[in-house]
Design an enzyme around this catalytic site. Structure first.
Site, short mmCIF file in Angstrom:
data_model
loop_
_atom_site.label_atom_id
_atom_site.label_comp_id
_atom_site.label_asym_id
_atom_site.label_seq_id
_atom_site.Cartn_x
_atom_site.Cartn_y
_atom_site.Cartn_z
N GLU A 261 7.76 -13.94 -20.78
CA GLU A 261 7.35 -12.57 -20.64
C GLU A 261 6.16 -12.17 -21.54
OE1 GLU A 261 7.85 -10.32 -18.49
OE2 GLU A 261 7.72 -8.28 -19.79
N ASN B 71 1.39 -0.16 5.67
CA ASN B 71 1.87 -0.84 4.57
C ASN B 71 2.67 -2.09 5.07
OD1 ASN B 71 2.90 -1.78 2.23
ND2 ASN B 71 4.67 -0.56 2.23
N ARG C 228 0.90 1.68 -6.01
CA ARG C 228 1.14 0.79 -5.11
C ARG C 228 -0.03 -0.16 -4.76
NH1 ARG C 228 6.27 2.24 -2.29
NH2 ARG C 228 5.83 0.72 -0.75
N CYS D 198 0.98 -1.13 0.15
CA CYS D 198 -0.05 -0.07 0.15
C CYS D 198 0.92 1.26 0.05
CB CYS D 198 -0.89 0.23 1.30
SG CYS D 198 -1.75 -1.41 1.31
N LYS E 204 2.77 -10.65 -19.82
CA LYS E 204 1.98 -9.25 -19.81
C LYS E 204 0.79 -9.43 -20.31
CE LYS E 204 4.42 -6.94 -18.59
NZ LYS E 204 5.77 -7.07 -18.27
C1 F6R Z 1 5.12 -7.57 -14.49
C2 F6R Z 1 5.76 -6.80 -13.36
C3 F6R Z 1 6.12 -7.86 -12.29
C4 F6R Z 1 7.34 -7.26 -11.45
C5 F6R Z 1 7.74 -8.05 -10.05
C6 F6R Z 1 8.87 -7.69 -9.72
O1 F6R Z 1 4.78 -6.80 -15.64
O2 F6R Z 1 5.86 -5.80 -13.39
O3 F6R Z 1 6.05 -9.28 -12.72
O4 F6R Z 1 8.46 -7.37 -12.48
O5 F6R Z 1 6.45 -7.91 -9.46
O6 F6R Z 1 8.98 -6.18 -9.46
P1 F6R Z 1 10.38 -5.54 -9.07
O7 F6R Z 1 11.13 -5.51 -10.38
O8 F6R Z 1 10.04 -4.21 -8.61
O9 F6R Z 1 11.07 -6.23 -7.94
#
Ligand code: F6R
Length: 607
Positions: free
Chosen positions: A479, A98, A27, A2, A483
């Site tokens: 990926e 949070n 967030r 959060c 997506k």
């Molecule tokens: C997918 C996506 C998530 C982040 C994952 C890791 O599009 O954005 O899978 O890649 O939550 O987040 P970070 O890179 O911030 O640790």
């Protein structure tokens, strides 16, 4: 995950709280709320859904006050309804949180037994109730918070506000980030510096276990043992925090189209200006000292690690192990001084990746973070933080962070190959010449957007979609599927092309589009054979390749997308474009919320 904000201001803070929450909405966006001290009394407003709902509530029933806290929620305990929305209030105290209070059930049972009445299903409400209980016993707000913090298990960033206390706010962090902002006669708390960007660039990051007592005159920080401590104030670069969509309809497309320029920026950080050599950042790993690399991350960042495994193994001959952080942290993998561990994270706050970092710290020879947010917990706790230079990524689904992570990994793989004697100066220069082509080739690939938009009109009708790729394009298939799932809510899976016949081929019929990522490389003919196997079973193949590949693959595909030809080394970067834009256009075709897909949040600070 959060977002929290707190302000001790000189004038009414309600609209500033809402503006800060807008910057934190990445967030979580299940509900939002604010509380202010208004004429000495706490007043609060909360609403389910996006921030616009809270704005409507505030317009209909305004509140005002010079001290306030705000929250945007990603639901963990309890449905996203108004009763579960923050701030939570118990008598004279209001709290935003949070993280997760893991022992909330035991604390709740204890407080209920004392006659306290709970009004939500959240773990957070115990924070307010416990504090209220201590206040009722005659403790001061500061002592009540200190006693409460000692009782919590789990992770938290907290901001407390009190009835009748117009010049007091208390913040605390354990496991979740919290930044303190310094203004002129004003003080702030925020989940990150970005939330505070419109009001201050003077930031103090609280350290693990710290808590802080704020008045407009300043803040006194205490460590976990209650000792008064001082923490450095830093001036953050606000330009790096500018967030607007430019001419784009969504942050997602803005960020996709930014990739050539941010990758070029990332490259300039890792290449000498004559492009002859990879620069060795200060403290950079000596890859001759390690027998193994261990790459750990979550989601898209993990797929960047997966591509990097191919590069490090093929280019530099270094054995690489990869794992998702949520598994890695609990399987107690043996890690020793001859291992270098690389944690990859856009946000630098992902709870599982941070826990993986803490697990390897002191065991591995070197702990390296490949990171976008330079002031994040992961960046600060690693032995070395290597920036990816992507700039602020707002869209919840990651795009430019992925290609910038790949850029850094490509540079590191070349560096490792040089250090390990596998590349002489000429060979290193030749590889760099290939690498520096990537931004231009991505720019070309973006021109194929109309073909992707057209294919997406058909994809949007599908219930299931498969992605195939081989070698370093296998992670791109994963990926692409991720997506598509997160943006369009269509079920999708990525498979290694050669694995299809070991089971997933049973899924194939004329209703299942199969998207093949097939650059012309050593494995091209094998991928085409797998594609033929799909078509022989009535499968609808969308082939993504270059002109030569499309020609060589022959007839029978449902559709093709032509990308520019490129050296196989940079193909994983180039094929990120169709992975992203096919998902984007399928989502816009379906009318889903591209920048803030349902159930997701940008920064996953709970495990
Ligand atoms: C997918 C996506 C998530 C982040 C994952 C890791 O599009 O954005 O899978 O890649 O939550 O987040 P970070 O890179 O911030 O640790």
């Amino acid at each position: 995950m959060c977002g929290i904000i707190g302000i001790l201001g000189k004038a009414d803070v309600t609209s500033v709280l809402v503006e800060a929450l807008r910057r934190l909405e990445y967030r979580g966006y299940d509900s939002a709320g604010v509380a202010v001290v208004s004429d000495g009394t706490l007043a609060r407003r909360r609403a389910v859904g996006k921030l616009s709902e809270l704005e409507a509530v505030l317009e209909a029933t305004p509140i005002s006050g010079k001290s306030g806290i705000g929250h945007t929620r990603w639901a963990t305990h309890g449905a996203p309804n108004e009763a579960n929305a923050h701030p939570h209030r118990a008598g004279p105290v209001a709290v935003v949180h949070n993280g997760i209070i893991e022992n909330f059930q035991a604390l709740r049972a204890e407080l209920v037994a004392k006659g306290r009445v709970f009004t939500s299903e959240t773990d957070t409400e115990v924070v307010a109730q416990l504090c209220a209980d201590y206040l009722a016993q005659g403790l001061s707000p500061q002592a009540a918070v200190a006693q409460s913090l000692a009782r919590f298990e789990g992770a938290f960033a907290l901001a407390y506000l009190f009835d009748g206390e117009d010049d007091l706010m208390i913040g605390a962090r354990r496991g979740s980030p919290l930044a303190l902002g310094h203004g002129e006669g004003e003080m702030y708390l925020g989940s990150d510096a970005m939330a505070l960007a419109p009001v201050t660039n003077r930031i103090t990051y609280l350290e693990e276990g710290d808590w802080v007592v704020l008045s407009r005159a300043g803040g006194q920080i205490y460590d976990a043992l209650g000792n008064a401590v001082s923490r450095a104030e830093t001036v953050v670069n606000l330009d790096a925090m500018q967030v607007d969509k430019g001419n784009h309809r969504h942050f997602m497309t803005k960020e996709i189209f930014e990739q050539p320029s941010v990758m070029a920026l990332a490259m300039s950080h890792y290449l000498t200006s004559d492009h002859n050599q990879i620069t060795v950042p200060e403290g950079a790993p000596d890859f001759t000292k390690f027998d193994r690399l261990v790459l750990v991350a979550c989601g898209t960042a993990f797929y960047a690690c997966h591509v990097a495994k191919y590069w490090f193994e093929q280019v530099a001959g270094v054995p690489v192990e990869i794992d998702v952080a949520s598994e890695f942290r609990y399987r107690a993998p043996p890690i020793g001084p001859r291992d270098a561990v690389i944690l990859v994270s856009q946000s630098g706050e992902t709870a599982d990746t941070l826990a993986a970092l803490r697990y390897v710290k002191g065991k591995a020879g070197q702990v390296i973070a490949v990171i976008n947010a330079p002031e994040s917990s992961i960046a600060r706790e690693a032995d070395l933080a290597l920036p990816i230079k992507a700039g602020v990524e707002v869209s919840v689904a990651s795009s430019k962070a992925f290609t910038c992570q790949l850029t850094v990994f490509a540079a590191l793989a070349i560096l490792a190959a040089r250090q390990r004697g596998l590349l002489d100066a000429a060979a290193e220069k030749a590889m760099i010449e290939v690498l520096v082509q990537a931004p231009r080739v991505l720019d070309e690939a973006l021109k194929a957007e109309p073909q992707m938009a057209e294919a997406a009109r058909e994809l949007a009708k599908a219930r299931d979609i498969l992605f195939l790729g081989r070698g370093p394009l296998y992670p791109l298939a994963l990926e692409g599927a991720l997506k598509l799932k997160e943006l369009s809510y269509i079920h999708a899976e990525g498979y290694a092309s050669g694995e299809l016949k070991h089971g997933p081929i049973a899924l194939i019929d004329e209703s299942v589009p199969v998207i093949c990522f097939a650059p012309v490389d050593d494995l091209f003919d094998k991928t085409v054979s797998n594609m033929q196997e799909v078509m022989a079973r009535g499968g609808k193949v969308l082939l993504v390749s270059d002109a030569e590949g499309i020609k060589r693959a022959g007839e029978g595909t449902w559709a093709t997308i032509e990308l520019p030809a490129c050296d196989p080394f940079i193909a994983p970067m180039v094929y990120a474009i169709p992975a992203q834009l096919l998902a984007y256009h399928t989502a816009t075709e379906k009318g889903t919320d591209v920048d803030q897909p349902r159930n997701l949040a940008k920064s996953v600070t709970v495990e």
